[in-house]
Design a protein around this motif. Structure first.
Motif, short mmCIF file in Angstrom:
data_model
loop_
_atom_site.label_atom_id
_atom_site.label_comp_id
_atom_site.label_asym_id
_atom_site.label_seq_id
_atom_site.Cartn_x
_atom_site.Cartn_y
_atom_site.Cartn_z
N ARG A 30 0.84 -1.20 0.00
CA ARG A 30 0.00 0.00 0.00
C ARG A 30 0.87 1.25 0.00
N PHE A 31 0.43 2.27 -0.72
CA PHE A 31 1.02 3.60 -0.58
C PHE A 31 -0.05 4.48 0.04
N GLY A 32 0.05 4.75 1.32
CA GLY A 32 -1.02 5.49 1.98
C GLY A 32 -2.32 4.73 1.79
N LYS A 35 -3.85 0.95 -2.80
CA LYS A 35 -3.35 -0.42 -2.78
C LYS A 35 -2.73 -0.71 -4.14
N ALA A 36 -1.40 -0.76 -4.20
CA ALA A 36 -0.75 -1.03 -5.48
C ALA A 36 -0.76 -2.52 -5.79
N ILE A 37 -0.64 -3.35 -4.75
CA ILE A 37 -0.67 -4.80 -4.93
C ILE A 37 -1.57 -5.39 -3.83
N GLY A 54 -0.21 -6.58 -17.81
CA GLY A 54 -1.36 -5.91 -17.21
C GLY A 54 -1.42 -4.48 -17.70
N PRO A 55 -2.62 -3.85 -17.59
CA PRO A 55 -2.77 -2.47 -18.06
C PRO A 55 -1.92 -1.50 -17.24
N ASN A 56 -1.84 -0.25 -17.70
CA ASN A 56 -1.08 0.78 -16.98
C ASN A 56 -1.58 0.91 -15.55
N GLY A 57 -0.64 1.04 -14.63
CA GLY A 57 -1.00 1.24 -13.24
C GLY A 57 -1.46 -0.02 -12.53
N ALA A 58 -1.27 -1.17 -13.17
CA ALA A 58 -1.75 -2.42 -12.58
C ALA A 58 -0.92 -2.85 -11.37
N GLY A 59 0.30 -2.32 -11.28
CA GLY A 59 1.16 -2.68 -10.15
C GLY A 59 2.33 -3.57 -10.52
N LYS A 60 2.62 -3.63 -11.82
CA LYS A 60 3.70 -4.52 -12.30
C LYS A 60 5.06 -4.05 -11.81
N SER A 61 5.34 -2.76 -12.04
CA SER A 61 6.64 -2.23 -11.60
C SER A 61 6.78 -2.33 -10.09
N SER A 62 5.67 -2.09 -9.40
CA SER A 62 5.70 -2.20 -7.94
C SER A 62 6.12 -3.60 -7.53
N MET A 63 5.64 -4.60 -8.27
CA MET A 63 5.99 -5.97 -7.94
C MET A 63 7.49 -6.20 -8.10
N PHE A 70 13.22 -2.43 -3.20
CA PHE A 70 12.93 -0.99 -3.11
C PHE A 70 11.72 -0.71 -2.25
N TYR A 71 10.70 -1.56 -2.42
CA TYR A 71 9.50 -1.41 -1.62
C TYR A 71 9.41 -2.58 -0.65
N VAL A 72 9.00 -2.28 0.56
CA VAL A 72 8.77 -3.34 1.54
C VAL A 72 7.27 -3.54 1.65
N PHE A 102 15.46 -0.83 -15.45
CA PHE A 102 14.34 0.00 -15.03
C PHE A 102 13.46 0.38 -16.21
N GLN A 103 12.22 0.72 -15.88
CA GLN A 103 11.30 1.18 -16.92
C GLN A 103 11.83 2.49 -17.53
N ASN A 104 12.24 3.42 -16.66
CA ASN A 104 12.94 4.61 -17.14
C ASN A 104 14.42 4.32 -16.91
N ASP A 194 12.19 -4.48 -16.63
CA ASP A 194 10.96 -3.70 -16.61
C ASP A 194 10.78 -3.02 -17.96
N GLU A 195 9.92 -3.56 -18.77
CA GLU A 195 9.64 -3.06 -20.12
C GLU A 195 10.92 -2.84 -20.93
N PRO A 196 11.65 -3.92 -21.21
CA PRO A 196 12.93 -3.78 -21.93
C PRO A 196 12.76 -3.29 -23.37
N GLU A 227 6.11 -6.57 -19.91
CA GLU A 227 6.07 -6.12 -21.30
C GLU A 227 4.62 -5.86 -21.71
N HIS A 228 4.46 -4.82 -22.51
CA HIS A 228 3.12 -4.49 -22.98
C HIS A 228 2.79 -5.13 -24.32
N ASP A 229 3.83 -5.35 -25.13
CA ASP A 229 3.62 -5.89 -26.47
C ASP A 229 3.23 -7.36 -26.36
N1 LIG Z 1 6.23 5.37 -4.88
C1 LIG Z 1 4.88 5.41 -5.03
N2 LIG Z 1 4.13 6.22 -4.24
C2 LIG Z 1 2.78 6.23 -4.37
N3 LIG Z 1 2.11 5.51 -5.26
C3 LIG Z 1 2.79 4.69 -6.09
C4 LIG Z 1 4.21 4.60 -6.01
N4 LIG Z 1 4.65 3.70 -6.93
C5 LIG Z 1 3.52 3.27 -7.56
N5 LIG Z 1 2.43 3.86 -7.06
C6 LIG Z 1 1.03 3.59 -7.48
O1 LIG Z 1 0.85 2.20 -7.51
C7 LIG Z 1 0.07 1.83 -8.64
C8 LIG Z 1 0.83 0.83 -9.47
O2 LIG Z 1 1.94 1.46 -10.09
P1 LIG Z 1 3.00 0.68 -10.95
O3 LIG Z 1 4.06 1.64 -11.34
O4 LIG Z 1 3.43 -0.53 -10.23
O5 LIG Z 1 2.16 0.26 -12.23
P2 LIG Z 1 2.62 -0.47 -13.56
O6 LIG Z 1 1.80 -1.68 -13.68
O7 LIG Z 1 4.08 -0.64 -13.60
O8 LIG Z 1 2.15 0.56 -14.67
P3 LIG Z 1 2.86 0.98 -16.06
O9 LIG Z 1 2.44 -0.02 -17.06
O10 LIG Z 1 2.28 2.32 -16.33
O11 LIG Z 1 4.32 1.03 -15.83
C9 LIG Z 1 -0.26 3.11 -9.37
O12 LIG Z 1 -1.55 3.51 -9.00
C10 LIG Z 1 0.77 4.09 -8.89
O13 LIG Z 1 0.25 5.41 -8.89
#
Ligand SMILES: Nc1ncnc2c1ncn2[C@@H]1O[C@H](COP(=O)(O)OP(=O)(O)OP(=O)(O)O)[C@@H](O)[C@H]1O
Ligand SMILES: [Mg+2]
Lengths: 273, 358
Positions: A30-32, A35-37, A54-63, A70-72, A102-104, A194-196, A227-229
């Protein structure tokens, strides 16, 4: 294919996949209030190419960020090599043999391509401050040994011509390749990408696919990639995790996932309408 | 002879990573060594030693030190003057407490003491970055100057509050004290600079240097490849402070002979060394030399030219110096953050292709 066999399985193209290398158990992040995952579990097997889609913002990078420290996560456990992993810092995760991109792009812009890739070997280089200061002897020997390894990676990824170029001057596609080189230089057990292929043209994508397959094939590196493709994912991966709004909605071989109605609704339906 | 690398093929990775890969550069490096150690000591007089060479050598050491911290590891410091003071006072205490101790040992130990103090003041860098770190090091600067002023133990309770270097000899020749010959001052500092520059070059070309630069360029990415930010930043603080402490010890014991902390090691010193690093080139050992030479020579030149040549008043010349330095800092920060060293590299790049630029 029998993906549930604990001893591993053999893929359609004859590659042997081993036992579980990493297992995520009931991860919640969770971020505040966000719920990212939410309560996600999946495993990554030795020698496998595992995709997370998964679609944008699905939480892939967070995983990936959870895997690389990086995230606990607030809840859940990370198991690596059959042991529960204590919470650790990203550099400790790296020292355990997990490398990533990294994605970026996150390269060292002020350093040359060669130096950037050499940094990938820092976890493997042992000479201390004093050895380094004196240089002749241990430090120089080590530098040469590791330089030879790095040159192999440079040849492998076909970037000989930009060896001494400062990374800041490279075009996007090459930067992505250098970042892969740096991750490979660490000789990781598990490689996270992450999205190579994001933002690449068709030709660059094809090259990148070839490199990923070759890495997996030649070094036996386990790879987890986002990957999105969809075409790329179907071609490359052995098994796919599908995420949507922080939840896992599918997990299995590409064909199986593609025909899963939840996945079609949430993901394929959206991007291929 | 052309300035070329053609025909000078590297057949091993050792050759490829040497300090001066181009033969012409190597020759010039040896020429500088012969000049510095074979000729200059024999023709050194008091004026040249005190006005140009000794300050240049000492500032170059300090500039290399600051460059390691700021240029290589990306941690800004405004505490250089304070750390030089630590080196100076450590050296003074060692000289007076152990009169039998050889001078080079005093200087090295002063460097080690400063390294320890540097690590202590470097601890906040784990939490704070950039501007805030600069402010923290500024606080260190003022605290250290205050400390050496306030606690009489540091200046052995002398009535003036000053520290004065007693005479110490090395191989029968005085290297500190009033009767030190000019050439001995010069040579003593030159040996330190040579050795320290060589060590710095080694540190920055390999693993340690890459860790520092990784932290500088992107600390998140550095962590992901296995760089421990704590030990890496602290090692930069330690090594940097070691150099700056040695510079402070030499500045006090060999150059000044007697020092009052606020005057010799005040905030102006911190800025002077920082300007040397910026003008010379962040992240370059050669740049540290260039910056030190430039800022030591500039006032001497201006004084000779404006005061001696045109008969202008001294204070006017001093103001003009400030304006020139200020303008140069702005120019370099905006146009060429890699300083004189980069201009030099660009010139060499051109020269390598000359006379056929395509
Ligand atoms: N450091 C952070 N602080 C607060 N919210 C975050 C943070 N990192 C990610 N989030 C939120 O967690 C959710 C998932 O983000 P994440 O970057 O994991 O998505 P993603 O699946 O990688 O999307 P994309 O395909 O756009 O890269 C989003 O709603 C994002 O706003
Ligand atoms: Mg993402």
């Amino acid at each position: 294919m029998n993906a549930m066999n604990p001893e591993g399985y053999v893929t359609a193209d004859g590659r042997k996949i081993g036992g579980v290398l990493m297992e995520m158990k009931n991860i919640t992040l969770r971020f505040g209030g966000v719920k990212a995952i939410t309560d996600i579990s999946f495993d990554i097997r030795e020698g496998e190419i595992r995709a997370i889609i998964g679609p944008n913002g699905a939480g892939k990078s967070s995983m990936l960020n959870v895997i690389s420290g990086f995230y606990v996560p607030q809840e859940g456990e990370v198991w690596f090599h059959g042991k529960k992993r204590a919470p650790m810092k990203p550099y400790q995760v790296a020292q355990q043999g997990i490398a990533r991109t990294f994605q970026n792009i996150a390269l060292f812009e002020g350093m040359s391509v060669l130096d950037n890739i050499m940094t990938g070997r820092l976890t493997l280089m042992k000479s201390g401050l004093m050895d380094q200061a004196m240089w002749w002897g241990r430090a120089q020997r080590e530098e040469t040994e590791h330089r030879e390894k790095v040159e192999k990676i440079i040849d492998f990824l076909e970037i000989q011509h930009i060896r001494k170029t400062p990374v800041g001057r490279l075009p996007y596609g090459l930067k992505k390749r250098v970042e892969l080189a740096r991750a490979l230089a660490a000789e990781p057990k598990l490689l996270l990408l992450d999205e190579p292929m994001a933002g690449m043209n068709v030709e660059e994508k094809e090259d990148m696919c070839r490199f990923i397959l070759d890495v997996n094939d030649e070094f036996g590196t386990t790879i987890t990639l986002i990957e999105h493709d969809m075409g790329v994912v179907m071609d490359l991966s052995d098994r796919v995790v599908v995420m949507d709004y922080g939840k896992k909605i599918g997990d299995g071989p590409p064909d199986e996932v593609r025909s899963n109605p939840d996945v079609i609704n949430a993901y394929l339906g959206v991007s291929h309408d | 002879m052309f300035y070329r690398e053609a025909g000078d093929f590297k057949t091993s990775y050792v050759d490829d990573s040497q300090t001066f890969p181009i033969r012409f550069d190597r020759m010039r490096y040896y020429a500088v060594l012969v000049l510095g150690f074979g000729i200059l000591p024999f023709v050194m007089n008091d004026y040249w030693a005190n006005a140009v060479f000794v300050p240049f050598l000492i500032y170059a050491i300090a500039a290399i030190g600051l460059n390691i911290l700021t240029g290589y590891c990306g941690q800004v410091s405004l505490g250089t003057g304070g750390f030089m003071a630590v080196g100076a006072y450590a050296c003074y205490k060692l000289m007076t407490a152990f009169p039998w101790m050889p001078m080079p040992v005093n200087v090295l130990l002063a460097g080690l003491v400063t390294a320890g103090v540097g690590v202590l003041f470097g601890l906040p860098s784990l939490r704070i970055k950039g501007f805030y770190l600069a402010v923290a090091t500024l606080a260190a600067q003022f605290f250290l100057v205050w400390l050496f002023n306030k606690v009489p133990w540091f200046y052995n309770y002398s009535a003036s509050g000053q520290i004065t270097a007693p005479e110490r000899t090395l191989l029968g020749v005085a290297v500190t004290g009033a009767s030190t010959p000019a050439w001995a001052k010069y040579l003593f500092c030159a040996v330190f600079l040579f050795a320290l520059a060589w060590l710095a070059r080694n540190l920055t070309r390999g693993t340690v240097g890459r860790k520092w630069m990784a932290i500088r360029d992107m600390d998140i990415a550095a962590e992901i490849i296995g760089v421990n930010p704590l030990t890496t930043k602290l090692s930069a603080f330690a090594v940097s402070s070691f150099y700056i402490g040695i510079a402070g010890a030499l500045f006090f014991a060999v150059y000044l002979g007697a020092a009052e902390v606020g005057e010799a090691f005040g905030i102006q010193k911190s800025f002077l060394i920082l300007f040397m690093v910026i003008i010379g080139g962040l992240g370059s050992i050669f740049g540290s030399f260039a910056g030190a030479a430039f800022l030591v020579l500039l006032p001497v030149l201006l004084k000779n030219l404006l005061v001696g040549g045109l008969g202008w008043p001294t204070d006017l010349a001093a103001h003009i110096e400030l304006m020139i330095v200020g303008a140069l800092i702005i120019v370099f920060l905006i146009l060429e953050p890699h300083g004189l060293a980069q201009l030099w590299r660009v010139a060499k790049e051109k020269l390598r292709l000359w006379p056929f630029p395509h």
